[in-house]
Design an enzyme around this catalytic site. Sequence first.
Site, short mmCIF file in Angstrom:
data_model
loop_
_atom_site.label_atom_id
_atom_site.label_comp_id
_atom_site.label_asym_id
_atom_site.label_seq_id
_atom_site.Cartn_x
_atom_site.Cartn_y
_atom_site.Cartn_z
N CYS A 89 0.81 -1.23 0.00
CA CYS A 89 0.00 0.00 0.00
C CYS A 89 0.84 1.27 0.00
CB CYS A 89 -0.93 0.01 1.21
SG CYS A 89 -2.14 -1.32 1.20
N GLN A 158 -5.09 -8.91 6.11
CA GLN A 158 -5.21 -7.55 6.64
C GLN A 158 -6.50 -7.35 7.44
OE1 GLN A 158 -4.36 -4.27 4.08
NE2 GLN A 158 -2.53 -5.20 3.24
N ARG A 219 -22.53 10.33 1.18
CA ARG A 219 -23.20 11.41 1.92
C ARG A 219 -24.45 10.92 2.65
NH1 ARG A 219 -21.55 16.52 0.09
NH2 ARG A 219 -19.94 16.39 -1.53
N SER A 245 -11.13 0.66 4.05
CA SER A 245 -10.90 1.49 2.86
C SER A 245 -11.66 0.91 1.68
CB SER A 245 -9.40 1.54 2.55
OG SER A 245 -8.87 0.23 2.40
N HIS A 346 -8.95 3.84 -1.82
CA HIS A 346 -7.56 3.41 -1.62
C HIS A 346 -7.08 2.66 -2.85
CE1 HIS A 346 -3.94 1.94 0.06
NE2 HIS A 346 -4.40 0.99 0.86
N CYS A 376 0.19 1.96 6.69
CA CYS A 376 0.45 0.55 6.93
C CYS A 376 0.56 -0.17 5.59
CB CYS A 376 -0.63 -0.07 7.80
SG CYS A 376 -2.30 0.05 7.12
N GLY A 378 1.31 -4.22 3.52
CA GLY A 378 1.36 -5.66 3.59
C GLY A 378 2.73 -6.13 4.05
#
Length: 390
Positions: A89, A158, A219, A245, A346, A376, A378
Site C-alpha cells: 500500500c 489484513q 453522503r 478502505s 484506496h 500501513c 502488507g
Amino acid sequence: MSDAVIVGAVRTPVGRRKGGLAGVHPVDLSAHVLRALAERTGIDPATVDDVVWGCVSQVGDQAWNVARNAVLAAGWPETVPGTTLDRQCGSSQQALHFAAATVLAGQADLVVAGGVESMTRVPMGAAGTGGLPYGDQVRDRYRGVEGFAADQPVPFNQGVGAELIAERWRLSRTQLDEYALASHEKAAAAQDAGAFEVEITPVPLADGGKLTADEGIRRDTSLAKLAELATPFRADGVVTAGSASQISDGAAALAVTTAEWARRHGLRPLARIHTAVVAADDPVVMLTAPIPATAKALRRAGLGIEEIGVYEVNEAFAPVPLAWLAETEADPERLNPRGGAIALGHPLGGSGARIMTTMLQHMRDNDIRYGLQTMCEGGGMANATIVELL
C-alpha cells in the site's frame, strides 16, 4: 547539504470500483497525471531523469513496467526512463522516498514519483493467483502462531489484522463506525468547499465526459446504516466494509528535485522532504507499523508530535488510525482533516502519492509548517514522511 523539494503534485479523482475510471487503462491513467504534472509545473519532460512509479498488482493491464509505458503513453521523450515498484500500500510513498534520495545523492536532478492502481481492471490479490508467494520457510516460521491452528494457511490477512488491532486496543464496533462516518463527513465538507479542486486533474472518459470529483464519499451513510453491515473477518468481530478502505481506481504524481535545481529552472518548491523513513513490525497483525515508523521519523527529525500541524494516517481500516492516535497521543483534530481512504478510496499503488498531494494542499491552504504521512503496508511495514512547507 542540498534539500529535496516537491515542485508539483497532482492526482486524478479517485473512482469507485466499476465506477467512472473503470474504462481507463492504468497506463493511460498514469500518463494523464504525468502530462498534467508537466503542464502545471512547466517542467520540460525531457529534463526528467527518471519516473519511479508505485503499483501493487503488477499483472495483466499493470504488467511489464507501468512507469515506462506511462512515459510513452504521455508522449514524453523516449529518453525518459521509468521503473515500477511494490511496497504494497505504501508503494507510491516509497517512490517519493526513492526520488528524494536519488536527487540528494546527486544521481539525478529531477525525478517524478507517483503511482497507480486500477482495482477494477486488476483485482486485489491478482498478482498472487496460482502461486505460493510466501514460500515454505515463511510458512513454517508463522505456522501455529497465537490464535491460528498449525494446519491453517499462513495467517497473513489484513482484515484479520484489523480485528486483532481492535482487540488489542479495545476498540468497539461503535468507535469504528463513528470514525468511518466522520471520514465521510470530513471528505464531503472538503469536497463541498472546493478543497480538492486544485489538486485534481479531471480525467476524460470514452463517452466524451470527464470524471472531475472523488466518487467514494457516501453522503447518505449514518451510524444506523453502518451498524447493519456484516463483520466478514470474524463472526463476532467489529470491522466491516464500512470501516475499511474502499476498493478504488486512481493515480497521482509528484515532481521532486533539489532546491538549487528548482531555483535555476524557475520552479517554485511547495515543500521540503524533511524526513523519510521506513519501519516494520509484526506481519500477522500487519497494520501496526505506522506507530514505530512515526516514532522513528520524529526522532530523526528532532520534532515532537505536537509540532506537526497535520497527520495523514492511511485509513486502511478504522482501527489503524485509532490505535495510532492512542499510542502517539496526537491531536485527533489534526488527523486526516479532509477524510481518508474510508471515504475517498484506496487505489493501492497510487494512494501514497494521492495522500501526499492532498496533505500538501491542506498545508498550503492553512499555512501549516510540518505535515506527517504514514501508511500501513502488507508484510507489516510502514513508510513515514515529514514534509515542511516552503
